[in-house]
Design a protein around this motif. Structure first.
Motif, PDB file in Angstrom:
ATOM      1  N   ASP A 572       0.825  -1.100  -0.176  1.00  0.00           N
ATOM      2  CA  ASP A 572       0.018  -0.014  -0.101  1.00  0.00           C
ATOM      3  C   ASP A 572       0.807   1.390  -0.069  1.00  0.00           C
ATOM      4  OD1 ASP A 572      -2.236  -1.529  -0.218  1.00  0.00           O
ATOM      5  OD2 ASP A 572      -2.725  -1.458   2.041  1.00  0.00           O
ATOM      6  N   LYS A 573       2.118   1.136   0.739  1.00  0.00           N
ATOM      7  CA  LYS A 573       3.145   2.167   0.700  1.00  0.00           C
ATOM      8  C   LYS A 573       3.587   2.608  -1.133  1.00  0.00           C
ATOM      9  CE  LYS A 573       4.269   1.329   5.354  1.00  0.00           C
ATOM     10  NZ  LYS A 573       5.321   1.049   6.260  1.00  0.00           N
ATOM     11  N   ALA A 574       3.862   1.660  -1.621  1.00  0.00           N
ATOM     12  CA  ALA A 574       4.440   1.448  -2.682  1.00  0.00           C
ATOM     13  C   ALA A 574       3.669   1.774  -4.008  1.00  0.00           C
ATOM     14  CB  ALA A 574       5.277   0.115  -2.873  1.00  0.00           C
ATOM     15  N   PHE A 575       2.601   1.333  -3.970  1.00  0.00           N
ATOM     16  CA  PHE A 575       1.970   1.575  -5.377  1.00  0.00           C
ATOM     17  C   PHE A 575       0.570   2.330  -5.075  1.00  0.00           C
ATOM     18  CE2 PHE A 575       4.076  -2.720  -5.226  1.00  0.00           C
ATOM     19  CZ  PHE A 575       4.974  -2.443  -6.056  1.00  0.00           C
ATOM     20  N   LEU A 576       0.204   3.096  -6.234  1.00  0.00           N
ATOM     21  CA  LEU A 576      -0.989   4.104  -6.106  1.00  0.00           C
ATOM     22  C   LEU A 576      -2.172   3.242  -6.409  1.00  0.00           C
ATOM     23  CD1 LEU A 576       0.106   7.142  -8.105  1.00  0.00           C
ATOM     24  CD2 LEU A 576       0.197   6.660  -5.739  1.00  0.00           C
ATOM     25  N   ASN A 577      -3.348   3.487  -5.667  1.00  0.00           N
ATOM     26  CA  ASN A 577      -4.526   2.952  -5.968  1.00  0.00           C
ATOM     27  C   ASN A 577      -4.565   1.531  -6.239  1.00  0.00           C
ATOM     28  OD1 ASN A 577      -5.597   5.690  -5.816  1.00  0.00           O
ATOM     29  ND2 ASN A 577      -4.976   5.726  -7.987  1.00  0.00           N
ATOM     30  N   LEU A 578      -3.772   0.772  -5.700  1.00  0.00           N
ATOM     31  CA  LEU A 578      -3.761  -0.665  -5.818  1.00  0.00           C
ATOM     32  C   LEU A 578      -4.966  -1.412  -5.508  1.00  0.00           C
ATOM     33  CD1 LEU A 578      -1.289  -2.580  -6.749  1.00  0.00           C
ATOM     34  CD2 LEU A 578      -1.242  -3.400  -4.203  1.00  0.00           C
ATOM     35  N   PRO A 579      -5.371  -2.263  -6.706  1.00  0.00           N
ATOM     36  CA  PRO A 579      -6.694  -2.914  -6.534  1.00  0.00           C
ATOM     37  C   PRO A 579      -6.558  -4.232  -5.701  1.00  0.00           C
ATOM     38  CG  PRO A 579      -5.813  -3.398  -8.657  1.00  0.00           C
ATOM     39  CD  PRO A 579      -4.797  -2.449  -8.070  1.00  0.00           C
ATOM     40  N   THR A 580      -7.126  -4.846  -5.002  1.00  0.00           N
ATOM     41  CA  THR A 580      -7.123  -6.105  -4.230  1.00  0.00           C
ATOM     42  C   THR A 580      -8.109  -7.053  -4.665  1.00  0.00           C
ATOM     43  OG1 THR A 580      -8.486  -5.268  -2.326  1.00  0.00           O
ATOM     44  CG2 THR A 580      -6.027  -4.928  -2.181  1.00  0.00           C
ATOM     45  N   TRP A 581      -7.806  -8.255  -4.362  1.00  0.00           N
ATOM     46  CA  TRP A 581      -8.720  -9.364  -4.515  1.00  0.00           C
ATOM     47  C   TRP A 581      -8.400 -10.379  -3.604  1.00  0.00           C
ATOM     48  CZ3 TRP A 581      -5.163  -7.677  -8.393  1.00  0.00           C
ATOM     49  CH2 TRP A 581      -3.896  -8.496  -8.387  1.00  0.00           C
ATOM     50  N   GLU A 582      -9.325 -11.497  -3.388  1.00  0.00           N
ATOM     51  CA  GLU A 582      -9.159 -12.803  -2.554  1.00  0.00           C
ATOM     52  C   GLU A 582      -9.032 -13.751  -3.558  1.00  0.00           C
ATOM     53  OE1 GLU A 582     -12.769 -13.303  -0.524  1.00  0.00           O
ATOM     54  OE2 GLU A 582     -12.284 -11.752   1.088  1.00  0.00           O
TER      55      GLU A 582
END
Length: 601
Positions: A572-582
């Protein structure tokens, strides 16, 4: 939903043994016997109200006994090799007749269950209607693979694909990897693009298998079907690059139990779907309508992935320059600013800073530095192809860029600082010799989300064993990832993810012997380097034309493709607007049968 499932299922595993089935039958008989005795005795001396209460209690006891019997028959039927379809079509109707128990396949109501990557898990609802009209219900979870369902953090993996993961060499430092199938070899197919302009296959004799272990650091290998390796005739290449390279799967054999020296940790858990709940189209539309417009504006027009470019055009306006001076600029009150024909913005030549969200309608070349001030909430949208080129110095990039066509990185080195690229076409890296990618701060790296393939053809192309810069990057594509680490030398800390939907407009030039298209992640690497040269080929051997000379190395640090894990907490610190998934993981095991508590519905 996972938490809900864990709440209603009590994790009682019924072993697949005849003794257990017999015990269950005896319990049911005991319950039914108790019920008959109780009903007989209850009608003699008790009052009417008490009699009614006892009758209700016994009605429930009968229901529980019949449902329990029906559950045991489902378990016995599937354990004996019966299919779910046959149970639904024949056994469920019979149970209704024999026990007045209604059995419904309700798997569709539970998104985590069903057919995930060929692993079928089922949820059934068993119901008995009591005299008062209420259903007494018990749910059953049945898995032919295992009993444990979990959702590990997706970024615990540095490489993941729902397609096939092919590792032709390379170094993987304590990396989590997943592929539907994993194939490894010590040969790589690559394209010499300086003087020979042909496809080549690295020699078997000087090749090296992927390095998966270093001391107590071992990579974890997750796969659905096959984990195999090959050390001879692994590929059939076409020197003219007209036809696809063929992956000769008949030359591959299972890793487990083989003589392959470094096999990694072969994990028993089965990941049924690595990208279960991530929708690229939905994510893109949400970004361009809600997150990226200027000054927190939003677009409320109806929008789909098919018409989003027209919707953007309807929501942009041009800047007015009274007196022809930029300092007097009047900006439109629209979501985006149209700078397509704005002469004050010369992207091919000048260093540009954007203080608003802009649209360029057409193909664009960015030849200098670009900075978007509100880098994570505003963007440059290119409705066409975008080429990021530079010459003579490192090109600095900061901010979010959306591209409706292809994105190509070329020229000299790129320095990313809080950068994100959303691409509807392919993403291609074709850098100049000795030029690579840089991220000065691991907490301010770059993200690439690409609808079509990601092709890494050339990054830090060198003909020696010099060390490249380490960079932090997150690569995701709906299709496939190709890495040429014969021309390139790459030291990545981060992740390569390929959903591998098989819908690419430009599929990778690899296929299997049966003619089926390769989809997934393809890494071609070499330990050492290769160079095309004229004349001397080796001791006592001369050639009057150009030849490829390979210089292999025994030093693991000289692998041309090197991946390191980025800690989960740093994403979360390194990448902008990072999507997540399960991603859903089911552990291997015998057929298991788990039930919920009793419920009234």
């Amino acid at each position: 939903m996972i938490k809900f499932i864990k709440k209603i299922f009590n994790n009682k595993v019924i072993d697949n043994e005849q003794g257990s089935t017999l015990t269950m039958a005896l319990v049911v008989i005991a319950v039914l016997s108790f019920t008959v005795t109780s009903v007989t005795g209850s009608t003699i001396n008790l009052s009417g109200a008490t009699t009614h209460q006892i009758e209700n209690t016994n009605d429930e006891s009968v229901a529980k006994g019949l449902i329990t019997q029906a559950l045991s028959e489902l378990n016995e039927f599937v354990t004996a090799g019966g299919t779910y379809d046959n149970f639904n079509n024949f056994e469920a109707p019979r149970i209704l007749v024999d026990y007045t128990v209604i059995v419904n396949d309700v798997t569709i109501l539970f998104p985590e269950f069903g057919d995930n990557g060929g692993v079928v898990t089922k949820v059934y609802r068993f119901a008995y209607t009591l005299a008062n009209g209420t259903d007494l219900v018990k749910y059953a979870y049945l898995s032919a693979t295992g009993s444990t369902v979990s959702s590990p953090h997706p970024f615990a993996f540095s490489m993941g694909t729902n397609g096939d993961l092919v590792l032709n060499g390379g170094y993987y430092e304590e990396v989590g990897m997943f592929g539907s199938n994993i194939y490894m070899s010590n040969q790589s197919v690559w394209y010499e693009d300086d003087v020979m302009f042909q496809n080549y296959l690295t020699p078997n004799a000087s090749g090296s298998f992927p390095d998966l272990e270093d001391g107590n650091k071992t990579s974890d290998m997750f796969f659905t079907t096959d984990y195999q390796w090959c050390d001879f005739a692994c590929y059939t290449e076409d020197p003219d690059a007209i036809d696809n390279t063929v992956i000769n799967l008949d030359q591959f054999e299972d890793v487990d139990g083989s003589s392959l020296p470094e096999q990694g940790n072969i994990e028993p858990d089965n990941i049924t779907d690595f990208f279960s709940n991530f929708d690229f189209d939905e994510y893109l539309l949400d970004q361009i309508t809600n997150n990226l417009p200027t000054d927190n504006r939003t677009i409320t027009d109806p929008i789909t992935i098919l018409d989003w470019e027209d919707v953007i055009r309807d929501n942009m306006g041009a800047i007015i320059y009274p007196g022809g001076k930029k300092k007097n600029a009047i900006y439109p009150n629209t979501a985006y600013v149209d700078i397509t024909n704005d002469t004050f913005y010369d992207f091919p030549n000048d260093r540009e800073t954007l203080n608003f969200s802009a649209v360029y309608d057409g193909d664009l070349v960015i030849g200098n530095e670009l900075k978007i001030s509100d880098f994570d909430n505003e963007a440059l949208i290119v409705l066409g192809n975008l080429t990021i080129d530079s010459s003579g110095k490192t090109q600095k990039l900061k901010g979010t860029i959306v591209v409706s066509g292809n994105l190509t990185f070329t020229g000299d080195s790129k320095e990313f600082n809080e950068s994100m690229f959303l691409v509807l076409g392919e993403t291609i890296f074709e850098m100049n010799d000795f030029e690579g990618l840089e991220t000065k701060d691991k907490n301010k790296a770059f993200t690439i989300l690409s609808k079509d393939n990601i092709r890494i053809n050339s990054i830090n192309e060198t003909n020696d064993n010099s060390d490249p810069n380490e960079f932090v990057g997150f690569f995701y594509t709906e299709e496939s990832i190709y890495v040429d680490a014969i021309n390139s030398k790459i030291l990545l800390k981060g992740a390569l993810y390929a959903k591998a939907t098989g819908n690419s407009q430009n599929p990778l030039e690899y296929e299997y012997q049966n003619g089926s298209q390769f989809n997934g992640i393809m890494i071609n690497s070499f330990r050492g380097y290769a160079v095309a040269q004229y004349g001397w080929v080796g001791p006592g051997v001369w050639d009057y034309g150009y030849s490829i000379v390979y210089s292999p190395s025994n030093n693991e640090d000289n692998n041309r493709f090197y991946v390191k894990t980025l800690k989960e907490k740093d994403y979360d610190k390194a990448f902008l607007n990072l999507p997540t998934w399960e991603n859903v993981t089911i552990s291997d095991g015998d057929i298991t049968f788990e039930t919920s508590e009793w419920k009234y519905e």
